[in-house]
Design an enzyme around this catalytic site. Structure first.
Site, PDB file in Angstrom:
ATOM      1  N   ASP A  84     -16.559 -46.983 100.721  1.00 42.10           N
ATOM      2  CA  ASP A  84     -16.779 -45.542 100.820  1.00 42.10           C
ATOM      3  C   ASP A  84     -16.241 -44.816  99.590  1.00 42.10           C
ATOM      4  OD1 ASP A  84     -17.596 -43.177 102.009  1.00 42.10           O
ATOM      5  OD2 ASP A  84     -15.724 -42.900 103.105  1.00 42.10           O
ATOM      6  N   ARG A  99     -18.292 -39.124  96.091  1.00 41.59           N
ATOM      7  CA  ARG A  99     -17.167 -38.309  95.619  1.00 41.59           C
ATOM      8  C   ARG A  99     -16.734 -38.735  94.218  1.00 41.59           C
ATOM      9  NH1 ARG A  99     -13.819 -39.114 100.936  1.00 41.59           N
ATOM     10  NH2 ARG A  99     -15.598 -40.492 101.298  1.00 41.59           N
ATOM     11  N   ASN A 106     -18.434 -43.469  96.924  1.00 38.39           N
ATOM     12  CA  ASN A 106     -19.287 -43.472  95.729  1.00 38.39           C
ATOM     13  C   ASN A 106     -19.711 -42.055  95.330  1.00 38.39           C
ATOM     14  OD1 ASN A 106     -19.112 -46.242  95.794  1.00 38.39           O
ATOM     15  ND2 ASN A 106     -21.192 -46.561  96.575  1.00 38.39           N
ATOM     16  N   ASN A 152     -27.612 -44.089 107.297  1.00 39.26           N
ATOM     17  CA  ASN A 152     -27.853 -43.766 105.887  1.00 39.26           C
ATOM     18  C   ASN A 152     -29.318 -43.469 105.596  1.00 39.26           C
ATOM     19  OD1 ASN A 152     -25.316 -46.063 104.609  1.00 39.26           O
ATOM     20  ND2 ASN A 152     -25.170 -43.891 105.089  1.00 39.26           N
ATOM     21  N   ARG A 192     -11.729 -43.443 109.835  1.00 41.93           N
ATOM     22  CA  ARG A 192     -12.685 -43.763 110.898  1.00 41.93           C
ATOM     23  C   ARG A 192     -13.387 -45.061 110.543  1.00 41.93           C
ATOM     24  NH1 ARG A 192     -14.606 -39.082 108.372  1.00 41.93           N
ATOM     25  NH2 ARG A 192     -16.394 -39.429 106.994  1.00 41.93           N
TER      26      ARG A 192
END
Length: 255
Positions: free
Chosen positions: A30, A34, A32, A78, A204
């Site tokens: 997780d 940002r 990418n 996604n 999460r």
């Protein structure tokens, strides 16, 4: 004092207990988007620069003797992202598989997938099957790509298959147990992950391996996925090795 200084000097890899390496590691890759935003670039730029992280996690795990590595590459949710991003991701997936087959072969890594890969574009399915066949005889670590995957989707499909077997008389409802249910999951041939790593600091599990993560140790790192390197992997495993895994028992029972 001397011992503390010694650990400061030792590399993270040297601090690991090679006899306590998790046999199965799962990673939620997780951050990418940002990472790209921080660079003033489009989200796909982050995905493109995540390949080094994939290589670091894969080669680092294989080098330590990890037996299974599952990477959450693309979830069923996604597909709801902007079409341009999804299309770019699919093209990137094809080119990455092509370019990484040599790395897999050099490291004796076997490739396989979980998820509804029939939803992937034909070109992606073709490249995946070729890579899976090319690495089928490798005997080292198994790299499992979770593509078009979600835990609820997997569990729902397992229930449907189980219900069909009950309806056809091939399965007695009284025979249904945790192990029997697990045999209907896509991960039936793999052990449950011992360690799950999530990058970017999000707290999460994002619909990932919902059944399999029941007693998995979680390691959340603030590192964004494109910046993830072998030392980040080693730090996660070192953290894992300091945990006491009780599986519902007391410390006294475990010890």
């Amino acid at each position: 004092m001397y011992i503390c200084q010694l650990f400061d000097i030792m590399s993270l890899k040297e601090q690991l207990d090679i006899n306590k390496i998790p046999s199965h590691i799962a990673i939620i890759m997780d951050g990418n988007g940002r990472w790209a935003k921080k660079k003033g670039a489009m989200r796909i730029f982050g995905h493109q620069n995540a390949i080094k992280a994939v290589r670091a996690a894969t080669e680092g795990s294989a080098g330590l003797g990890v037996k299974h590595l599952t990477l959450y590459a693309f979830s069923t949710e996604n597909w709801n992202r902007p079409k341009d991003e999804v299309d770019a991701l699919m093209r990137l997936l094809v080119s990455t598989i092509n370019s990484e087959i040599k790395t897999l072969q050099d490291n004796n890594i076997k490739l396989t997938t979980i998820g509804n890969t029939n939803e992937l574009p034909t070109s992606c399915q073709k490249e995946l099957q070729e890579a899976i066949q090319a690495t089928a005889n490798n005997t080292g670590m198994t790299l499992i790509l979770a593509l078009s995957y979600s835990g609820r989707w997997e569990i729902t499909n397992a229930i449907k298959a189980l219900a069909r077997d009950v309806a056809s008389g091939n399965l007695n409802p009284e025979e249904i147990s945790e192990s029997k249910f697990s045999s209907y999951l896509q991960t039936a041939n793999f052990p449950d992950p011992e360690l799950m790593i999530r990058t970017s600091g999000e707290m999460r599990i994002s619909n990932f391996l919902l059944w399999q993560l029941a007693y998995t140790e979680l390691h959340i790192t603030e590192v964004l996925w494109p910046d993830f390197r072998e030392d980040d992997l080693f730090q996660a495993i070192l953290d894992f090795q300091k945990r006491e895994r009780r599986f519902g028992k007391t410390s006294e029972q475990v010890n």
